[in-house]
Scaffold this motif. Structure first.
Motif, PDB file in Angstrom:
ATOM      1  N   LEU A  86       0.533  -1.624   0.191  1.00  0.00           N
ATOM      2  CA  LEU A  86      -0.173  -0.250   0.066  1.00  0.00           C
ATOM      3  C   LEU A  86       0.986   1.375  -0.297  1.00  0.00           C
ATOM      4  O   LEU A  86       0.862   2.385  -1.365  1.00  0.00           O
ATOM      5  CB  LEU A  86      -0.835  -0.137   1.508  1.00  0.00           C
ATOM      6  CG  LEU A  86      -1.662   1.125   1.487  1.00  0.00           C
ATOM      7  CD1 LEU A  86      -2.975   1.424  -0.045  1.00  0.00           C
ATOM      8  CD2 LEU A  86      -2.957   1.472   2.730  1.00  0.00           C
ATOM      9  N   GLU A  87       1.435   0.945   0.725  1.00  0.00           N
ATOM     10  CA  GLU A  87       2.853   2.877   1.058  1.00  0.00           C
ATOM     11  C   GLU A  87       3.644   2.483  -0.742  1.00  0.00           C
ATOM     12  O   GLU A  87       3.930   3.626  -0.711  1.00  0.00           O
ATOM     13  CB  GLU A  87       3.117   2.643   1.618  1.00  0.00           C
ATOM     14  CG  GLU A  87       4.712   3.609   2.115  1.00  0.00           C
ATOM     15  CD  GLU A  87       5.594   3.854   3.589  1.00  0.00           C
ATOM     16  OE1 GLU A  87       6.932   3.796   3.780  1.00  0.00           O
ATOM     17  OE2 GLU A  87       5.396   2.391   4.183  1.00  0.00           O
ATOM     18  N   ARG A  88       3.638   1.480  -1.047  1.00  0.00           N
ATOM     19  CA  ARG A  88       5.104   1.424  -2.715  1.00  0.00           C
ATOM     20  C   ARG A  88       3.552   1.683  -3.826  1.00  0.00           C
ATOM     21  O   ARG A  88       4.199   1.754  -4.046  1.00  0.00           O
ATOM     22  CB  ARG A  88       5.401   0.220  -2.534  1.00  0.00           C
ATOM     23  CG  ARG A  88       6.533   0.508  -1.655  1.00  0.00           C
ATOM     24  CD  ARG A  88       6.537  -1.503  -1.979  1.00  0.00           C
ATOM     25  NE  ARG A  88       7.269  -1.355  -2.998  1.00  0.00           N
ATOM     26  CZ  ARG A  88       8.224  -1.885  -3.691  1.00  0.00           C
ATOM     27  NH1 ARG A  88       9.140  -0.952  -3.107  1.00  0.00           N
ATOM     28  NH2 ARG A  88       8.568  -2.145  -5.091  1.00  0.00           N
ATOM     29  N   GLY A  89       2.354   2.097  -3.523  1.00  0.00           N
ATOM     30  CA  GLY A  89       1.201   2.021  -4.629  1.00  0.00           C
ATOM     31  C   GLY A  89       0.627   0.879  -5.246  1.00  0.00           C
ATOM     32  O   GLY A  89       0.955   1.080  -6.488  1.00  0.00           O
ATOM     33  N   GLN A  90       1.160  -0.088  -4.822  1.00  0.00           N
ATOM     34  CA  GLN A  90       1.068  -1.202  -5.830  1.00  0.00           C
ATOM     35  C   GLN A  90       0.234  -1.944  -4.402  1.00  0.00           C
ATOM     36  O   GLN A  90      -0.491  -3.260  -4.912  1.00  0.00           O
ATOM     37  CB  GLN A  90       2.390  -2.109  -5.019  1.00  0.00           C
ATOM     38  CG  GLN A  90       3.694  -1.546  -5.981  1.00  0.00           C
ATOM     39  CD  GLN A  90       4.519  -3.181  -5.856  1.00  0.00           C
ATOM     40  OE1 GLN A  90       5.321  -2.336  -4.888  1.00  0.00           O
ATOM     41  NE2 GLN A  90       4.647  -3.780  -6.452  1.00  0.00           N
ATOM     42  N   VAL A  91      -1.580  -1.217  -4.045  1.00  0.00           N
ATOM     43  CA  VAL A  91      -2.307  -1.594  -4.055  1.00  0.00           C
ATOM     44  C   VAL A  91      -3.853  -1.040  -4.179  1.00  0.00           C
ATOM     45  O   VAL A  91      -3.402   0.052  -3.843  1.00  0.00           O
ATOM     46  CB  VAL A  91      -2.864  -2.166  -2.363  1.00  0.00           C
ATOM     47  CG1 VAL A  91      -4.019  -2.217  -1.850  1.00  0.00           C
ATOM     48  CG2 VAL A  91      -1.959  -3.346  -2.521  1.00  0.00           C
ATOM     49  N   VAL A  92      -4.861  -1.125  -5.066  1.00  0.00           N
ATOM     50  CA  VAL A  92      -5.451  -0.176  -5.387  1.00  0.00           C
ATOM     51  C   VAL A  92      -6.880  -1.078  -5.305  1.00  0.00           C
ATOM     52  O   VAL A  92      -7.320  -1.786  -5.355  1.00  0.00           O
ATOM     53  CB  VAL A  92      -5.905  -0.054  -6.685  1.00  0.00           C
ATOM     54  CG1 VAL A  92      -6.852   0.520  -7.443  1.00  0.00           C
ATOM     55  CG2 VAL A  92      -4.398   0.564  -7.273  1.00  0.00           C
ATOM     56  N   VAL A  93      -7.568  -0.417  -4.043  1.00  0.00           N
ATOM     57  CA  VAL A  93      -9.121  -0.383  -3.385  1.00  0.00           C
ATOM     58  C   VAL A  93      -9.695   0.170  -5.013  1.00  0.00           C
ATOM     59  O   VAL A  93     -10.637   1.547  -4.453  1.00  0.00           O
ATOM     60  CB  VAL A  93      -8.673  -0.025  -2.223  1.00  0.00           C
ATOM     61  CG1 VAL A  93     -10.598  -1.308  -1.238  1.00  0.00           C
ATOM     62  CG2 VAL A  93      -7.951  -0.541  -1.537  1.00  0.00           C
ATOM     63  N   HIS A  94     -10.937  -0.228  -4.880  1.00  0.00           N
ATOM     64  CA  HIS A  94     -12.194  -0.145  -5.868  1.00  0.00           C
ATOM     65  C   HIS A  94     -13.290  -0.389  -5.237  1.00  0.00           C
ATOM     66  O   HIS A  94     -13.784  -0.895  -3.522  1.00  0.00           O
ATOM     67  CB  HIS A  94     -12.087  -0.524  -7.239  1.00  0.00           C
ATOM     68  CG  HIS A  94     -10.643  -1.117  -8.025  1.00  0.00           C
ATOM     69  ND1 HIS A  94     -10.429   0.051  -8.971  1.00  0.00           N
ATOM     70  CD2 HIS A  94      -9.414  -1.627  -7.741  1.00  0.00           C
ATOM     71  CE1 HIS A  94      -9.155  -0.354  -9.679  1.00  0.00           C
ATOM     72  NE2 HIS A  94      -8.941  -1.316  -9.139  1.00  0.00           N
ATOM     73  N   ALA A  95     -14.653   0.818  -5.208  1.00  0.00           N
ATOM     74  CA  ALA A  95     -15.099   0.713  -4.335  1.00  0.00           C
ATOM     75  C   ALA A  95     -16.328  -0.407  -4.820  1.00  0.00           C
ATOM     76  O   ALA A  95     -17.498  -0.834  -4.535  1.00  0.00           O
ATOM     77  CB  ALA A  95     -16.460   1.827  -4.734  1.00  0.00           C
ATOM     78  N   SER A  96     -16.438  -1.370  -5.907  1.00  0.00           N
ATOM     79  CA  SER A  96     -17.225  -1.782  -6.371  1.00  0.00           C
ATOM     80  C   SER A  96     -16.878  -2.908  -7.653  1.00  0.00           C
ATOM     81  O   SER A  96     -15.714  -2.337  -8.677  1.00  0.00           O
ATOM     82  CB  SER A  96     -18.850  -1.671  -7.547  1.00  0.00           C
ATOM     83  OG  SER A  96     -17.785  -0.273  -8.488  1.00  0.00           O
ATOM     84  N   ASP A  97     -17.687  -4.217  -8.561  1.00  0.00           N
ATOM     85  CA  ASP A  97     -16.277  -4.794  -9.459  1.00  0.00           C
ATOM     86  C   ASP A  97     -16.500  -4.079 -10.314  1.00  0.00           C
ATOM     87  O   ASP A  97     -16.014  -4.022 -11.566  1.00  0.00           O
ATOM     88  CB  ASP A  97     -17.524  -5.627  -9.723  1.00  0.00           C
ATOM     89  CG  ASP A  97     -16.873  -7.203  -8.246  1.00  0.00           C
ATOM     90  OD1 ASP A  97     -15.681  -7.106  -8.255  1.00  0.00           O
ATOM     91  OD2 ASP A  97     -17.423  -7.809  -7.932  1.00  0.00           O
ATOM     92  N   VAL A  98     -17.841  -3.247 -10.982  1.00  0.00           N
ATOM     93  CA  VAL A  98     -17.876  -2.517 -12.444  1.00  0.00           C
ATOM     94  C   VAL A  98     -16.827  -1.010 -12.246  1.00  0.00           C
ATOM     95  O   VAL A  98     -16.575  -1.380 -13.244  1.00  0.00           O
ATOM     96  CB  VAL A  98     -19.106  -2.038 -12.370  1.00  0.00           C
ATOM     97  CG1 VAL A  98     -18.930  -0.891 -13.011  1.00  0.00           C
ATOM     98  CG2 VAL A  98     -20.386  -2.588 -12.274  1.00  0.00           C
ATOM     99  N   GLU A  99     -16.328  -0.709 -10.745  1.00  0.00           N
ATOM    100  CA  GLU A  99     -15.318   0.601 -11.313  1.00  0.00           C
ATOM    101  C   GLU A  99     -14.026  -0.232 -11.463  1.00  0.00           C
ATOM    102  O   GLU A  99     -12.892  -0.376 -12.377  1.00  0.00           O
ATOM    103  CB  GLU A  99     -15.167   0.926 -10.678  1.00  0.00           C
ATOM    104  CG  GLU A  99     -14.141   2.333  -9.713  1.00  0.00           C
ATOM    105  CD  GLU A  99     -14.128   2.590  -7.948  1.00  0.00           C
ATOM    106  OE1 GLU A  99     -12.753   2.780  -8.077  1.00  0.00           O
ATOM    107  OE2 GLU A  99     -14.838   3.248  -8.228  1.00  0.00           O
ATOM    108  N   ARG A 100     -13.786  -1.334 -10.337  1.00  0.00           N
ATOM    109  CA  ARG A 100     -12.521  -2.460 -10.682  1.00  0.00           C
ATOM    110  C   ARG A 100     -12.105  -2.913 -12.494  1.00  0.00           C
ATOM    111  O   ARG A 100     -11.542  -2.704 -12.727  1.00  0.00           O
ATOM    112  CB  ARG A 100     -12.715  -3.446  -9.734  1.00  0.00           C
ATOM    113  CG  ARG A 100     -11.278  -3.961 -10.292  1.00  0.00           C
ATOM    114  CD  ARG A 100     -10.508  -5.112  -9.283  1.00  0.00           C
ATOM    115  NE  ARG A 100     -12.047  -6.375  -8.405  1.00  0.00           N
ATOM    116  CZ  ARG A 100     -11.830  -7.247  -8.061  1.00  0.00           C
ATOM    117  NH1 ARG A 100     -11.220  -7.466  -7.011  1.00  0.00           N
ATOM    118  NH2 ARG A 100     -12.843  -8.422  -7.748  1.00  0.00           N
TER     119      ARG A 100
END
Length: 330
Positions: A86-100
């Protein structure tokens, strides 16, 4: 991913030819489709001088990430690994499957990054979304359509899914479409050169390959890779997917918060599907029995005696016995 039956056949041929077989692999990656544990068995029976373990990581351009990858390999400290990613910017959290799906489709449309998902259904959905972005207005005349309903166009990345010596292609070979014949055939280019695939082969055994399952991606090395984390993603899948990219590897999760995403990541590394051999499997079975199994009473244990009257009062006769007891009462 060599299964035991194939390994046995290979060793028989090698013995007959007087050849030496060298096995190379990572026991923490995905297991064989059949009976696995070949590397574990080979390491157990090979003499010490014939058993070598590689300790240095050479794939990644970032030495710090190489250390993180080793923690993912063994499944150690998944929470700390998530925090580091997360600190390295290698995790992205999306609000929904559609958005992802929309986000990874935008990434995949660039054509130079590998998307990895759990199931073939997820992969097909992502491939379709990527192609829609690469080829707007997909009803193009002359483009072949596979039996799976995928439309193949110029410049698309595709995979062949059936070995064919005459055509010079193998299962999971990757190609770029360089030409389309009037009869629905494809001219494809890849590491092995250029091939012409007839219409029937294209229809039955070619699929889009912007996205792939972890089994399809295992063994590849690319500049950048992206993992779509699902509810069934296991430790081996995550480890394989997050170690394909030389320069960048990113995990995409759907969650309401970073804390929820972190918990999902920890659960991923609690689902172990690595091919660690029969010994490891037996240990896991014993652990599961201890955790979930019914414990039998100690053979030395005997129930304490109870008063006879109390025992009789607890008897509740049913059926024919019930009628017989009532008759005695009369």
């Amino acid at each position: 991913m060599l299964d035991q039956d194939t390994a046995r056949a290979l060793f028989a041929i090698a013995d007959h030819a007087g050849a030496t077989v060298a096995l190379l692999g990572d026991r923490h990656q995905l297991p064989a489709v059949g009976r696995g544990g070949v590397l574990d068995l080979a390491a157990r029976w090979a003499p010490p001088e014939a058993h070598l373990e590689l300790e240095s990581v050479h794939r990644f351009s970032d030495e710090a990430y190489a250390h993180v990858s080793l923690l993912m390999r063994t499944g150690e400290r998944p929470g700390a690994v998530f925090d580091a990613l997360l600190e390295r910017g290698q995790v992205v959290v999306h609000a929904s499957d559609v958005e992802r799906t929309a986000a990874v489709a935008d990434i995949g449309a660039r054509g130079d990054e590998l998307i990895i998902a759990d199931t073939r259904e997820q992969v097909a959905s992502i491939n379709a979304a990527i192609r829609d972005r690469r080829q707007p207005g997909s009803d193009r005349v002359g483009e072949p359509v596979t039996r799976r309903g995928e439309r193949i166009g110029l410049g698309d990345r595709v995979a062949t899914r059936l070995n064919d010596r005459d055509l010079g292609v193998a299962n999971r070979n990757l190609w770029t479409v360089a030409g389309i014949g009037d009869d629905g055939s494809l001219i494809v280019a890849g590491r092995a050169g250029q091939r012409t695939l007839p219409k029937d082969y294209v229809s039955d055994h070619v699929e889009l390959a912007f996205a792939s399952t972890a089994y399809g991606a295992q063994g590849q090395t690319v500049d950048s890779a992206h993992l779509v984390v699902g509810e069934h993603t296991g430790a081996a899948v995550a480890y394989v997917a997050m170690t394909r990219g030389r320069h960048s590897n990113v995990a995409h999760l759907v969650a309401d918060s970073v804390d929820e995403a972190r918990q999902q990541w920890i659960e991923v590394f609690g689902r172990d599907r690595a091919d660690l051999g029969p010994g490891h499997a037996a240990t896991r079975v014993d652990e599961d029995i201890d955790r979930y199994g019914t414990r039998l009473p100690d053979e030395s244990w005997t129930p304490a005696p109870r008063p006879l009257g109390r025992a009789r009062s607890e008897v509740r006769p049913t059926g024919s016995d019930q009628h017989r007891v009532r008759g005695v009462g009369r």
